[in-house]
Design an enzyme around this catalytic site. Sequence first.
Site, PDB file in Angstrom:
ATOM      1  N   LYS A 110       0.927  -1.118   0.071  1.00  0.00           N
ATOM      2  CA  LYS A 110      -0.009  -0.203  -0.043  1.00  0.00           C
ATOM      3  C   LYS A 110       0.968   1.315   0.178  1.00  0.00           C
ATOM      4  O   LYS A 110       0.564   2.309  -0.616  1.00  0.00           O
ATOM      5  CB  LYS A 110      -0.941   0.019   1.238  1.00  0.00           C
ATOM      6  CG  LYS A 110      -2.151  -0.866   1.147  1.00  0.00           C
ATOM      7  CD  LYS A 110      -3.026  -1.227   2.129  1.00  0.00           C
ATOM      8  CE  LYS A 110      -4.015  -2.073   1.784  1.00  0.00           C
ATOM      9  NZ  LYS A 110      -4.912  -2.594   2.922  1.00  0.00           N
ATOM     10  N   LYS A 189      -2.935  -8.992 -11.419  1.00  0.00           N
ATOM     11  CA  LYS A 189      -3.984  -9.275 -10.516  1.00  0.00           C
ATOM     12  C   LYS A 189      -5.271  -8.140 -10.566  1.00  0.00           C
ATOM     13  O   LYS A 189      -4.766  -7.200 -10.608  1.00  0.00           O
ATOM     14  CB  LYS A 189      -3.463  -9.388  -8.943  1.00  0.00           C
ATOM     15  CG  LYS A 189      -4.529  -9.415  -8.207  1.00  0.00           C
ATOM     16  CD  LYS A 189      -4.083  -8.968  -6.596  1.00  0.00           C
ATOM     17  CE  LYS A 189      -5.378  -8.690  -5.967  1.00  0.00           C
ATOM     18  NZ  LYS A 189      -5.300  -8.262  -4.596  1.00  0.00           N
ATOM     19  N   LYS A 192      -8.992  -2.733  -7.987  1.00  0.00           N
ATOM     20  CA  LYS A 192      -9.560  -1.427  -8.435  1.00  0.00           C
ATOM     21  C   LYS A 192      -8.469  -0.397  -8.565  1.00  0.00           C
ATOM     22  O   LYS A 192      -8.358   0.473  -9.214  1.00  0.00           O
ATOM     23  CB  LYS A 192     -10.646  -1.014  -7.584  1.00  0.00           C
ATOM     24  CG  LYS A 192     -10.543  -1.179  -6.089  1.00  0.00           C
ATOM     25  CD  LYS A 192     -11.660  -1.238  -5.294  1.00  0.00           C
ATOM     26  CE  LYS A 192     -11.354  -1.758  -3.793  1.00  0.00           C
ATOM     27  NZ  LYS A 192     -12.308  -2.622  -3.202  1.00  0.00           N
TER      28      LYS A 192
END
Length: 320
Positions: A110, A189, A192
């Site tokens: 992240k 993968k 969004k």
Amino acid sequence: MRILSGIQPSGVLHIGNYFGMMRPAIALQADGEALYFIADYHALTSVRDPDTLRENSRRIALDFLACGLDPERATVFRHSDVPQVTELAWILSTVAPMGLLERATSYKDKLARGMAATVGLFNYPVLMASDILIYDSDIVPVGKDQKQHIEITRDLAVKMNETFGEIFKLPEARIQAATETVPGIDGQKMSKSYGNNIDIFGDEKETRKRVMSVVTDSTPVEATKNPDKSTIFMLYSLVASQDEVADMRERFLEGGTGYADFKKGLFEKLWEYFAPMRKRREEILKDKSYIDDALAHGAKRANEIADQVMQRVRRAVGLR
Ligand code: AMP
Ligand code: TRP
């Protein structure tokens, strides 16, 4: 057997979410007591607009219900309707080794994607462990990317049990081998945050456009093609029957069919696959109180279980 899973209301659901987590979770409703929640506390690590968070939470509930979640059989609720999870997360954090969380790949991923390094983001696995342990969960159906989080949950449960006596059951991840990772339109993968998603309830035109832009190699029409390296074929395998899949495999190997034709076939099957869910979604939307009733009913049941487990935890650590 108690089955638990959660999904973040941080955007629109895509077919990776569906095949990786929602479909297996829906299937498991029949096998035991299922608890499925909209992880709005978790989404606070990325969504900073209150109206967006509220809207997303309702929409995810709607979409999940439309896909076959049955509030008569499963307990469907909002994470934030059980605020006790944040108390348990605090207690777990007092035994959680820094090193364990520092090894968490999702935190590093992240940050690499540009998210701010907040304490909440770092602590995410501890809250997730709390989500799971507070319901004495046995099985946690999730996509492969969540496997490490379940391992951390087990480590924290063991740590608590070693420190304070037997409090927690050790939950197990249930990962679907066939759909470990659903690829997106670029072959990576589906996610969004990579912008390569095909949404479950996207409109027809947009969905067709996304399917037609699946990335392929430059094998000419006449030449034989490798189905096992093709995103089109992989996605088709999820939505078509065995015979249809075998037929597409043959046509890949034969040569003579271009990728555009395969993509058209994929779009048609995909659109057909989700047709009953679109219909169910329309029906739910007509019933004004359906979602709120399901969530209220779910919150009540989830609180009953969480309160019992928290009594056990508080007693064990010396808070009451
Ligand atoms: P997310 O909110 O995207 O982190 O994912 C919600 C759930 O869907 C998790 O259980 C994920 O493991 C699963 N999931 C997300 N993307 C995929 C994918 N491309 N393939 C399989 N499962 C996925
Ligand atoms: N971390 C999960 C995701 O990003 C969502 C989630 C939160 C979850 N708490 C959970 C999944 C508990 C399973 C069990 O997809």
